[in-house]
Motif scaffolding. Structure first.
Motif, PDB file in Angstrom:
ATOM      1  N   TRP A  60      12.473   5.292 -10.227  1.00 14.14           N
ATOM      2  CA  TRP A  60      12.555   4.872  -8.744  1.00 14.14           C
ATOM      3  C   TRP A  60      12.825   5.866  -7.772  1.00 14.14           C
ATOM      4  CZ3 TRP A  60      11.767   1.981  -4.766  1.00 14.14           C
ATOM      5  CH2 TRP A  60      12.803   1.994  -3.750  1.00 14.14           C
ATOM      6  N   ILE A  61      13.953   6.624  -7.893  1.00  8.75           N
ATOM      7  CA  ILE A  61      14.265   7.791  -7.010  1.00  8.75           C
ATOM      8  C   ILE A  61      12.955   8.519  -6.647  1.00  8.75           C
ATOM      9  CG2 ILE A  61      15.318   9.989  -6.705  1.00  8.75           C
ATOM     10  CD1 ILE A  61      17.874   8.561  -8.626  1.00  8.75           C
ATOM     11  N   VAL A  62      12.212   8.938  -7.470  1.00  8.87           N
ATOM     12  CA  VAL A  62      10.996   9.676  -7.281  1.00  8.87           C
ATOM     13  C   VAL A  62       9.870   8.952  -6.412  1.00  8.87           C
ATOM     14  CG1 VAL A  62       8.796  10.707  -8.413  1.00  8.87           C
ATOM     15  CG2 VAL A  62      11.127  11.225  -9.282  1.00  8.87           C
ATOM     16  N   VAL A  63       9.805   7.766  -6.791  1.00  9.39           N
ATOM     17  CA  VAL A  63       9.002   6.789  -6.025  1.00  9.39           C
ATOM     18  C   VAL A  63       9.460   6.544  -4.483  1.00  9.39           C
ATOM     19  CG1 VAL A  63       7.857   4.494  -6.012  1.00  9.39           C
ATOM     20  CG2 VAL A  63       7.910   5.668  -8.040  1.00  9.39           C
ATOM     21  N   HIS A  64      10.836   6.094  -4.534  1.00 11.74           N
ATOM     22  CA  HIS A  64      11.428   6.015  -3.284  1.00 11.74           C
ATOM     23  C   HIS A  64      11.544   7.588  -2.490  1.00 11.74           C
ATOM     24  CE1 HIS A  64      15.199   6.334  -0.598  1.00 11.74           C
ATOM     25  NE2 HIS A  64      14.868   5.070  -0.386  1.00 11.74           N
ATOM     26  N   ARG A  65      11.469   8.431  -2.891  1.00  9.03           N
ATOM     27  CA  ARG A  65      11.166   9.735  -2.004  1.00  9.03           C
ATOM     28  C   ARG A  65       9.783   9.788  -1.439  1.00  9.03           C
ATOM     29  NH1 ARG A  65      10.971  12.961   1.159  1.00  9.03           N
ATOM     30  NH2 ARG A  65      11.175  15.255   1.195  1.00  9.03           N
ATOM     31  N   ALA A  66       8.835   9.161  -2.058  1.00  7.90           N
ATOM     32  CA  ALA A  66       7.548   9.257  -1.592  1.00  7.90           C
ATOM     33  C   ALA A  66       7.172   8.193  -0.796  1.00  7.90           C
ATOM     34  CB  ALA A  66       6.512   9.194  -3.030  1.00  7.90           C
ATOM     35  N   ILE A  67       7.632   7.072  -1.080  1.00  8.28           N
ATOM     36  CA  ILE A  67       7.723   5.893  -0.293  1.00  8.28           C
ATOM     37  C   ILE A  67       8.176   6.290   1.192  1.00  8.28           C
ATOM     38  CG2 ILE A  67       8.495   3.444   0.447  1.00  8.28           C
ATOM     39  CD1 ILE A  67       8.106   2.907  -2.604  1.00  8.28           C
ATOM     40  N   MET A  68       9.388   6.861   1.083  1.00  3.58           N
ATOM     41  CA  MET A  68      10.164   7.175   2.380  1.00  3.58           C
ATOM     42  C   MET A  68       9.197   8.272   3.389  1.00  3.58           C
ATOM     43  SD  MET A  68      12.484   4.928   2.643  1.00  3.58           S
ATOM     44  CE  MET A  68      13.339   5.374   4.014  1.00  3.58           C
ATOM     45  N   ALA A  69       8.408   8.942   2.591  1.00  3.81           N
ATOM     46  CA  ALA A  69       7.673  10.157   3.458  1.00  3.81           C
ATOM     47  C   ALA A  69       6.508   9.690   4.059  1.00  3.81           C
ATOM     48  CB  ALA A  69       7.427  11.377   2.305  1.00  3.81           C
ATOM     49  N   ILE A  70       6.156   8.329   3.781  1.00  2.00           N
ATOM     50  CA  ILE A  70       5.004   7.528   4.251  1.00  2.00           C
ATOM     51  C   ILE A  70       5.322   7.395   5.918  1.00  2.00           C
ATOM     52  CG2 ILE A  70       3.404   5.827   4.435  1.00  2.00           C
ATOM     53  CD1 ILE A  70       3.027   7.692   1.996  1.00  2.00           C
ATOM     54  N   LYS A  71       4.480   8.365   6.725  1.00  2.27           N
ATOM     55  CA  LYS A  71       4.636   8.075   8.185  1.00  2.27           C
ATOM     56  C   LYS A  71       3.733   6.971   8.897  1.00  2.27           C
ATOM     57  CE  LYS A  71       8.306  10.867   8.382  1.00  2.27           C
ATOM     58  NZ  LYS A  71       9.465  10.285   7.496  1.00  2.27           N
ATOM     59  N   ASP A  72       2.421   7.294   8.378  1.00  4.85           N
ATOM     60  CA  ASP A  72       1.393   6.470   8.952  1.00  4.85           C
ATOM     61  C   ASP A  72       0.985   5.353   7.986  1.00  4.85           C
ATOM     62  OD1 ASP A  72      -0.912   5.422  10.266  1.00  4.85           O
ATOM     63  OD2 ASP A  72      -1.790   7.171  10.300  1.00  4.85           O
ATOM     64  N   VAL A  73       1.656   4.159   8.122  1.00  9.74           N
ATOM     65  CA  VAL A  73       1.409   3.166   7.001  1.00  9.74           C
ATOM     66  C   VAL A  73      -0.084   2.669   7.064  1.00  9.74           C
ATOM     67  CG1 VAL A  73       2.061   0.861   6.206  1.00  9.74           C
ATOM     68  CG2 VAL A  73       3.738   2.363   7.010  1.00  9.74           C
ATOM     69  N   ASP A  74      -0.662   2.614   8.239  1.00  6.73           N
ATOM     70  CA  ASP A  74      -2.145   2.049   8.402  1.00  6.73           C
ATOM     71  C   ASP A  74      -2.981   2.973   7.672  1.00  6.73           C
ATOM     72  OD1 ASP A  74      -1.724  -0.186   9.913  1.00  6.73           O
ATOM     73  OD2 ASP A  74      -1.245   1.103  11.815  1.00  6.73           O
ATOM     74  N   SER A  75      -2.772   4.312   7.862  1.00 17.13           N
ATOM     75  CA  SER A  75      -3.706   5.211   7.091  1.00 17.13           C
ATOM     76  C   SER A  75      -3.514   5.175   5.534  1.00 17.13           C
ATOM     77  CB  SER A  75      -3.740   6.679   7.894  1.00 17.13           C
ATOM     78  OG  SER A  75      -2.576   7.331   7.303  1.00 17.13           O
ATOM     79  N   LEU A  76      -2.273   4.769   5.178  1.00 22.59           N
ATOM     80  CA  LEU A  76      -1.983   4.948   3.853  1.00 22.59           C
ATOM     81  C   LEU A  76      -3.062   4.284   2.890  1.00 22.59           C
ATOM     82  CD1 LEU A  76      -0.150   5.143   1.365  1.00 22.59           C
ATOM     83  CD2 LEU A  76       1.049   3.159   2.084  1.00 22.59           C
ATOM     84  N   PHE A  77      -3.385   2.989   3.481  1.00 18.96           N
ATOM     85  CA  PHE A  77      -4.311   2.052   2.473  1.00 18.96           C
ATOM     86  C   PHE A  77      -5.988   2.304   2.655  1.00 18.96           C
ATOM     87  CE2 PHE A  77      -0.583  -0.182   2.969  1.00 18.96           C
ATOM     88  CZ  PHE A  77      -0.379  -0.462   1.603  1.00 18.96           C
TER      89      PHE A  77
END
Length: 134
Positions: A60-77
């Motif tokens: 979870w700590i690893v996934v959380h770190r990556a989730i929090m680094a996402i700035k442009d949610v629209d382009s994520l998908f």
């Protein structure tokens, strides 16, 4: 019974080692300004195939770190493959359960876009899958 607990403990140590390796890879990707690649890497092999809470927390700590680094949610998908949608939804719910305001805000932003992209089925699958908890 003690024998199976020992095997689980050995397995947990191996899983923790893989998670640590994954964490280093994610940090490298984040330094290269590749947050979507970092998230994909974090979600690969998740959740760990164990009931050991240390492994689940470490992942979870690893996934959380990556989730929090996402700035442009629209382009994520545009970049995230649909195979990751259900497991991402599980981790978003884990993030929401923390009660941490920045984590919850980020998880809600991603949840909204993920639901638009993947539909309500993604929510139902993530909630109904009790075998693969995160």
């Amino acid at each position: 019974m003690a024998s199976s607990e020992h095997v689980e403990a050995d397995n947990a140590e191996a899983i923790i080692t893989r998670i640590e390796h994954k964490s280093r890879k994610i940090e490298t990707l984040l330094k290269q300004n590749k947050p979507v690649e970092a998230l994909k890497t974090a979600l690969e092999g998740s959740p760990p195939k164990t009931k050991d809470e240390r492994c689940k927390s470490a992942n979870w700590i690893v996934v959380h770190r990556a989730i929090m680094a996402i700035k442009d949610v629209d382009s994520l998908f545009f970049s995230l493959d649909p195979e990751y949608y259900d497991i991402l939804m599980k981790y978003l719910y884990r993030g929401l359960s923390t009660g941490d305001r920045p984590t919850c805000n980020q998880c809600l932003r991603i949840h909204e876009k993920l639901t638009e992209k993947a539909g309500l089925g993604c929510i139902l699958r993530s909630l109904a899958d009790t075998a693969n908890t995160v």
